[in-house]
Design a protein around this motif. Structure first.
Motif, short mmCIF file in Angstrom:
data_model
loop_
_atom_site.label_atom_id
_atom_site.label_comp_id
_atom_site.label_asym_id
_atom_site.label_seq_id
_atom_site.Cartn_x
_atom_site.Cartn_y
_atom_site.Cartn_z
N LEU A 158 15.12 7.73 -21.69
CA LEU A 158 15.21 6.60 -20.76
C LEU A 158 14.18 5.57 -21.19
CD1 LEU A 158 15.45 8.69 -17.46
CD2 LEU A 158 17.32 7.55 -18.69
N ARG A 159 14.56 4.28 -21.16
CA ARG A 159 13.66 3.24 -21.71
C ARG A 159 13.70 1.97 -20.89
NH1 ARG A 159 15.80 -1.09 -22.48
NH2 ARG A 159 15.25 -1.59 -24.63
N GLY A 160 14.13 2.13 -19.61
CA GLY A 160 14.20 0.95 -18.76
C GLY A 160 15.60 0.35 -18.77
N GLU A 165 15.37 -7.55 -11.12
CA GLU A 165 13.91 -7.71 -11.25
C GLU A 165 13.55 -8.62 -12.42
OE1 GLU A 165 11.67 -6.46 -9.25
OE2 GLU A 165 11.97 -4.33 -8.85
N GLN A 166 14.37 -8.56 -13.46
CA GLN A 166 14.02 -9.32 -14.65
C GLN A 166 14.12 -10.84 -14.45
OE1 GLN A 166 15.30 -5.97 -15.33
NE2 GLN A 166 13.09 -5.84 -15.50
N ILE A 167 14.58 -11.28 -13.28
CA ILE A 167 14.58 -12.73 -13.02
C ILE A 167 13.14 -13.25 -13.04
CG2 ILE A 167 15.08 -14.54 -11.31
CD1 ILE A 167 17.46 -12.73 -10.40
N ASP A 168 12.23 -12.45 -12.42
CA ASP A 168 10.85 -12.96 -12.40
C ASP A 168 9.77 -11.88 -12.52
OD1 ASP A 168 11.11 -11.83 -9.94
OD2 ASP A 168 10.90 -13.68 -8.80
N ARG A 172 9.46 -5.86 -18.77
CA ARG A 172 10.54 -6.25 -19.68
C ARG A 172 11.88 -5.68 -19.19
NH1 ARG A 172 10.21 -4.73 -26.14
NH2 ARG A 172 12.09 -5.85 -26.79
N PHE A 173 11.83 -4.45 -18.72
CA PHE A 173 12.99 -3.80 -18.11
C PHE A 173 12.47 -3.06 -16.88
CE2 PHE A 173 14.22 -4.33 -22.52
CZ PHE A 173 15.54 -4.76 -22.44
N THR A 174 13.37 -2.61 -16.01
CA THR A 174 12.94 -1.86 -14.83
C THR A 174 12.85 -0.38 -15.21
OG1 THR A 174 14.00 -3.46 -13.39
CG2 THR A 174 13.55 -1.29 -12.45
N SER A 198 10.07 -0.28 -21.52
CA SER A 198 10.31 -0.68 -20.14
C SER A 198 9.19 -1.58 -19.63
CB SER A 198 10.51 0.53 -19.21
OG SER A 198 9.77 1.63 -19.60
N ALA A 199 7.95 -1.30 -20.01
CA ALA A 199 6.84 -2.13 -19.54
C ALA A 199 6.84 -3.48 -20.23
CB ALA A 199 5.52 -1.41 -19.78
N GLY A 200 6.86 -3.45 -21.55
CA GLY A 200 6.83 -4.71 -22.29
C GLY A 200 5.42 -5.28 -22.45
N LEU A 201 4.50 -4.82 -21.61
CA LEU A 201 3.11 -5.25 -21.69
C LEU A 201 2.22 -4.01 -21.73
CD1 LEU A 201 3.00 -8.11 -19.00
CD2 LEU A 201 2.99 -8.37 -21.51
N ARG A 202 1.22 -4.03 -22.62
CA ARG A 202 0.44 -2.79 -22.80
C ARG A 202 -0.28 -2.33 -21.54
NH1 ARG A 202 -2.55 -6.27 -26.06
NH2 ARG A 202 -1.10 -5.71 -27.72
N ARG A 203 -0.64 -3.27 -20.68
CA ARG A 203 -1.43 -2.83 -19.51
C ARG A 203 -0.62 -2.00 -18.51
NH1 ARG A 203 -0.82 -8.32 -18.60
NH2 ARG A 203 0.06 -8.94 -16.58
N TYR A 204 0.69 -2.01 -18.63
CA TYR A 204 1.51 -1.20 -17.71
C TYR A 204 1.88 0.17 -18.27
CZ TYR A 204 2.39 -5.69 -15.31
OH TYR A 204 2.27 -6.87 -14.65
N VAL A 205 1.62 0.37 -19.55
CA VAL A 205 2.15 1.57 -20.22
C VAL A 205 1.55 2.87 -19.66
CG1 VAL A 205 2.23 2.78 -22.46
CG2 VAL A 205 2.83 0.34 -22.33
N GLY A 206 0.25 2.86 -19.36
CA GLY A 206 -0.41 4.08 -18.88
C GLY A 206 0.16 4.56 -17.55
N LYS A 207 0.25 3.65 -16.59
CA LYS A 207 0.72 4.02 -15.25
C LYS A 207 2.16 4.53 -15.29
CE LYS A 207 -2.30 3.50 -11.88
NZ LYS A 207 -3.20 4.44 -12.55
N ILE A 208 2.99 3.84 -16.09
CA ILE A 208 4.40 4.26 -16.17
C ILE A 208 4.49 5.64 -16.84
CG2 ILE A 208 6.68 3.70 -17.16
CD1 ILE A 208 5.87 1.94 -14.83
#
Ligand code: PEP
Ligand code: MN
Length: 256
Positions: A158-160, A165-168, A172-174, A198-208
């Motif tokens: 699974l990769r998002g 949500e991607q409107i704003d 990068r993906f949900t 799915s995050a698209g930004l490194r700062r979200y990778v850990g929590k996800i």
């Protein structure tokens, strides 16, 4: 060789890390060395890249897959890499230990049949990624194609998915966390989660990553890079080595 991949795949969590794309001998060797030093067994690296724009970096092809394999072998790792055509797989068969079918090709049934036929004698593992617009049932049926044509050695990834949500949203993906729970209910196959795409930004990778493991994922595939700012693809989501070390600590990863 194949037996050993199978052994390595029995451990939990299945941790796969490496750059989005293989860019040079030096880049992939540095990454392989680091990944191995952390006790991981699997090195990812794209050689055949499905890019949205034809003028973006397209990957190094067979040479990239060969670099990936050499680096992995030097550091005792197995390789995970995507192919986009049967020709890609034929020319790089020995360089790829786990064959990735990318999100964009989850519904390319012609390609899936060819991959099943090329990998069935070895039961080489296939990592099948969910298309970002596909249902869970469609993902399971795409996996059925692989079994039907001879190779049931499949990991689901699974990769998002794409939602309103991607409107704003900054994502990068949900992240399709519910998909983990549902798939654990519906299949015995290992479920890998990809927090990077799915995050698209490194700062979200850990929590996800933590959330995915909490929901029952059997493993993670994470993009890391020795110098993320100069990465030729997906630079914003690539973790620095230090970020990745921290993530491993946060999830209590300890495997030897
Ligand atoms: C990748 O893993 O590098 C990739 C392109 O992923 P996806 O197919 O999930 O977009
Ligand atoms: Mn990528």
């Amino acid at each position: 060789m194949m037996k050993n991949v199978e052994e390595a795949l029995k451990k939990r969590p299945i941790m796969i890390a490496g750059p989005c794309s293989v860019e040079s001998e030096e880049q992939i060797d540095k990454t392989a060395k680091f990944v191995a030093s952390k006790g991981l067994k699997f090195l990812r690296g794209g050689a055949y890249k499905p890019r949205t724009s034809p003028d973006s970096f397209q990957g190094l092809g067979r040479k990239g897959a060969e670099m990936l394999k050499r680096a992995a072998e030097r550091h005792g790792l197995y390789t995970v890499s995507e192919v986009m055509t049967d020709e890609d797989l034929k020319e790089s068969y020995d360089y790829i230990d786990i064959v990735q079918i990318g999100s964009r090709n989850m519904a390319s049934y012609g390609l899936i049949k060819q991959i099943a036929e090329l990998t069935k004698d070895d039961r080489k593992p296939v990592l099948l990624k969910r298309h970002f617009g596909a249902t869970i049932t469609e993902l399971l049926k795409a996996a059925d194609y692989l079994s039907y044509y001879g190779n049931d050695n499949v990991l689901l990834c699974l990769r998002g998915i794409r939602t309103f949500e991607q409107i704003d949203s900054c994502f990068r993906f949900t992240p399709d966390i519910s998909g983990i729970i549902e798939l654990k209910d519906k299949t015995e196959k290992p479920i890998i989660f990809d927090p990077s795409h799915s995050a698209g930004l490194r700062r979200y990778v850990g929590k996800i990553s933590e959330t995915a493991l909490c929901a029952g994922a059997d493993g993670l595939i994470i993009e890391i890079h020795p110098e993320p700012d100069s990465a030729l693809s997906d630079k914003d989501q690539a973790l620095f080595f230090d970020d990745f070390s921290e993530l491993l600590e946060d999830i209590g990863f300890n495997q030897d």
